[in-house]
Design a protein around this motif. Structure first.
Motif, PDB file in Angstrom:
ATOM      1  N   ALA A 107      -5.642  -7.923   3.077  1.00  0.00           N
ATOM      2  CA  ALA A 107      -4.762  -8.578   2.116  1.00  0.00           C
ATOM      3  C   ALA A 107      -4.581  -7.576   0.990  1.00  0.00           C
ATOM      4  O   ALA A 107      -5.541  -7.194   0.324  1.00  0.00           O
ATOM      5  N   GLY A 108      -3.363  -7.110   0.839  1.00  0.00           N
ATOM      6  CA  GLY A 108      -3.082  -6.077  -0.151  1.00  0.00           C
ATOM      7  C   GLY A 108      -3.307  -4.693   0.412  1.00  0.00           C
ATOM      8  O   GLY A 108      -3.630  -4.523   1.583  1.00  0.00           O
ATOM      9  N   CYS A 109      -3.114  -3.705  -0.440  1.00  0.00           N
ATOM     10  CA  CYS A 109      -3.230  -2.311  -0.021  1.00  0.00           C
ATOM     11  C   CYS A 109      -3.667  -1.466  -1.209  1.00  0.00           C
ATOM     12  O   CYS A 109      -3.207  -1.672  -2.329  1.00  0.00           O
ATOM     13  N   ALA A 110      -4.529  -0.510  -0.954  1.00  0.00           N
ATOM     14  CA  ALA A 110      -5.063   0.345  -2.018  1.00  0.00           C
ATOM     15  C   ALA A 110      -4.105   1.451  -2.445  1.00  0.00           C
ATOM     16  O   ALA A 110      -4.276   2.035  -3.505  1.00  0.00           O
ATOM     17  N   TYR A 111      -3.082   1.753  -1.629  1.00  0.00           N
ATOM     18  CA  TYR A 111      -2.198   2.877  -1.958  1.00  0.00           C
ATOM     19  C   TYR A 111      -1.301   2.614  -3.158  1.00  0.00           C
ATOM     20  O   TYR A 111      -1.038   3.498  -3.946  1.00  0.00           O
ATOM     21  N   GLY A 112      -0.767   1.414  -3.268  1.00  0.00           N
ATOM     22  CA  GLY A 112       0.052   1.075  -4.432  1.00  0.00           C
ATOM     23  C   GLY A 112       1.418   1.727  -4.466  1.00  0.00           C
ATOM     24  O   GLY A 112       1.921   2.049  -5.544  1.00  0.00           O
ATOM     25  N   CYS A 113       2.030   1.946  -3.313  1.00  0.00           N
ATOM     26  CA  CYS A 113       3.380   2.518  -3.286  1.00  0.00           C
ATOM     27  C   CYS A 113       4.334   1.623  -4.076  1.00  0.00           C
ATOM     28  O   CYS A 113       4.310   0.399  -3.934  1.00  0.00           O
ATOM     29  N   ARG A 114       5.177   2.202  -4.882  1.00  0.00           N
ATOM     30  CA  ARG A 114       6.062   1.432  -5.767  1.00  0.00           C
ATOM     31  C   ARG A 114       7.100   0.603  -5.022  1.00  0.00           C
ATOM     32  O   ARG A 114       7.553  -0.416  -5.517  1.00  0.00           O
ATOM     33  N   PHE A 115       7.490   1.040  -3.827  1.00  0.00           N
ATOM     34  CA  PHE A 115       8.523   0.332  -3.068  1.00  0.00           C
ATOM     35  C   PHE A 115       7.956  -0.824  -2.247  1.00  0.00           C
ATOM     36  O   PHE A 115       8.697  -1.561  -1.628  1.00  0.00           O
ATOM     37  N   CYS A 116       6.641  -0.992  -2.232  1.00  0.00           N
ATOM     38  CA  CYS A 116       6.001  -1.939  -1.322  1.00  0.00           C
ATOM     39  C   CYS A 116       5.351  -3.097  -2.079  1.00  0.00           C
ATOM     40  O   CYS A 116       4.491  -2.887  -2.936  1.00  0.00           O
ATOM     41  N   ALA A 117       5.739  -4.322  -1.729  1.00  0.00           N
ATOM     42  CA  ALA A 117       5.167  -5.503  -2.393  1.00  0.00           C
ATOM     43  C   ALA A 117       3.675  -5.638  -2.099  1.00  0.00           C
ATOM     44  O   ALA A 117       2.897  -6.038  -2.966  1.00  0.00           O
ATOM     45  N   THR A 118       3.259  -5.282  -0.896  1.00  0.00           N
ATOM     46  CA  THR A 118       1.844  -5.362  -0.540  1.00  0.00           C
ATOM     47  C   THR A 118       1.035  -4.369  -1.359  1.00  0.00           C
ATOM     48  O   THR A 118      -0.044  -4.685  -1.855  1.00  0.00           O
ATOM     49  N   GLY A 119       1.546  -3.176  -1.511  1.00  0.00           N
ATOM     50  CA  GLY A 119       0.862  -2.165  -2.303  1.00  0.00           C
ATOM     51  C   GLY A 119       0.788  -2.536  -3.771  1.00  0.00           C
ATOM     52  O   GLY A 119      -0.187  -2.222  -4.459  1.00  0.00           O
ATOM     53  N   ALA A 120       1.796  -3.227  -4.269  1.00  0.00           N
ATOM     54  CA  ALA A 120       1.829  -3.617  -5.677  1.00  0.00           C
ATOM     55  C   ALA A 120       0.708  -4.595  -6.032  1.00  0.00           C
ATOM     56  O   ALA A 120       0.257  -4.634  -7.166  1.00  0.00           O
ATOM     57  N   MET A 121       0.236  -5.357  -5.054  1.00  0.00           N
ATOM     58  CA  MET A 121      -0.829  -6.329  -5.346  1.00  0.00           C
ATOM     59  C   MET A 121      -2.211  -5.693  -5.320  1.00  0.00           C
ATOM     60  O   MET A 121      -3.183  -6.308  -5.735  1.00  0.00           O
ATOM     61  N   GLY A 122      -2.294  -4.434  -4.851  1.00  0.00           N
ATOM     62  CA  GLY A 122      -3.600  -3.788  -4.762  1.00  0.00           C
ATOM     63  C   GLY A 122      -4.399  -4.357  -3.598  1.00  0.00           C
ATOM     64  O   GLY A 122      -4.042  -5.375  -3.013  1.00  0.00           O
ATOM     65  N   LEU A 123      -5.476  -3.690  -3.261  1.00  0.00           N
ATOM     66  CA  LEU A 123      -6.325  -4.175  -2.164  1.00  0.00           C
ATOM     67  C   LEU A 123      -7.136  -5.368  -2.642  1.00  0.00           C
ATOM     68  O   LEU A 123      -7.905  -5.267  -3.599  1.00  0.00           O
ATOM     69  N   GLN A 124      -6.955  -6.499  -1.977  1.00  0.00           N
ATOM     70  CA  GLN A 124      -7.674  -7.720  -2.338  1.00  0.00           C
ATOM     71  C   GLN A 124      -8.950  -7.877  -1.510  1.00  0.00           C
ATOM     72  O   GLN A 124     -10.009  -8.125  -2.048  1.00  0.00           O
ATOM     73  N   ARG A 125      -8.794  -7.763  -0.165  1.00  0.00           N
ATOM     74  CA  ARG A 125      -9.957  -7.884   0.714  1.00  0.00           C
ATOM     75  C   ARG A 125      -9.573  -7.577   2.148  1.00  0.00           C
ATOM     76  O   ARG A 125      -8.395  -7.533   2.493  1.00  0.00           O
ATOM     77  N   ASN A 126     -10.583  -7.350   2.984  1.00  0.00           N
ATOM     78  CA  ASN A 126     -10.380  -7.218   4.421  1.00  0.00           C
ATOM     79  C   ASN A 126     -10.188  -8.611   5.015  1.00  0.00           C
ATOM     80  O   ASN A 126     -10.762  -9.587   4.526  1.00  0.00           O
ATOM     81  N   LEU A 127      -9.407  -8.696   6.071  1.00  0.00           N
ATOM     82  CA  LEU A 127      -9.256  -9.973   6.760  1.00  0.00           C
ATOM     83  C   LEU A 127     -10.415 -10.183   7.724  1.00  0.00           C
ATOM     84  O   LEU A 127     -11.002  -9.224   8.231  1.00  0.00           O
ATOM     85  N   THR A 128     -10.709 -11.437   7.988  1.00  0.00           N
ATOM     86  CA  THR A 128     -11.750 -11.777   8.957  1.00  0.00           C
ATOM     87  C   THR A 128     -11.178 -11.640  10.368  1.00  0.00           C
ATOM     88  O   THR A 128      -9.949 -11.674  10.550  1.00  0.00           O
ATOM     89  N   PRO A 129     -12.034 -11.512  11.375  1.00  0.00           N
ATOM     90  CA  PRO A 129     -11.533 -11.489  12.760  1.00  0.00           C
ATOM     91  C   PRO A 129     -10.677 -12.729  13.078  1.00  0.00           C
ATOM     92  O   PRO A 129      -9.652 -12.616  13.756  1.00  0.00           O
ATOM     93  N   HIS A 130     -11.081 -13.880  12.579  1.00  0.00           N
ATOM     94  CA  HIS A 130     -10.316 -15.114  12.797  1.00  0.00           C
ATOM     95  C   HIS A 130      -8.907 -14.989  12.225  1.00  0.00           C
ATOM     96  O   HIS A 130      -7.923 -15.386  12.855  1.00  0.00           O
ATOM     97  N   GLU A 131      -8.776 -14.432  11.034  1.00  0.00           N
ATOM     98  CA  GLU A 131      -7.468 -14.308  10.400  1.00  0.00           C
ATOM     99  C   GLU A 131      -6.570 -13.327  11.162  1.00  0.00           C
ATOM    100  O   GLU A 131      -5.365 -13.550  11.282  1.00  0.00           O
ATOM    101  N   ILE A 132      -7.154 -12.277  11.697  1.00  0.00           N
ATOM    102  CA  ILE A 132      -6.381 -11.308  12.475  1.00  0.00           C
ATOM    103  C   ILE A 132      -5.949 -11.926  13.806  1.00  0.00           C
ATOM    104  O   ILE A 132      -4.777 -11.851  14.195  1.00  0.00           O
TER     105      ILE A 132
END
Length: 101
Positions: free
Chosen positions: A49-74
């Protein structure tokens, strides 16, 4: 297995891409993306959930790395998209691509 809730499903204007927005237990959101290509239907599933790279064009990157997903979530992402493919008369076969760092 209880599936993640499907919040929205968007199809591209050319019909080649379906984007599934899914909710997580802690109110975070992730996307799984099915791309229809000649003989290959790659399914891109999120592993974070989120991403550590923080690319300006990417909404996922803008939120920063929140956490790893569980096997169930994947796995839930895979099952939701597979059910969608089967409901539309498809084979349910696809290539799996893991999105994440």
């Amino acid at each position: 297995m209880q599936r993640l809730p499907l919040l929205t499903l968007q199809r591209s204007t050319d019909g080649c891409t379906d984007k599934f927005l899914l909710g997580l237990r802690d109110d975070l959101r992730v996307e799984a993306v099915l791309i229809r290509a000649e003989g290959r239907d790659p399914l891109c599933v999120s592993t974070h959930a989120g991403c550590a790279y923080g690319c300006r064009f990417c909404a996922t990157g803008a939120m920063g790395l929140q956490r790893n997903l569980t096997p169930h979530e994947i796995l839930s992402q895979v099952m939701i998209v597979r059910d969608r493919i089967l409901s539309l008369g498809g084979s349910g076969h696809f290539n799996l691509v893991f999105m994440g760092m």
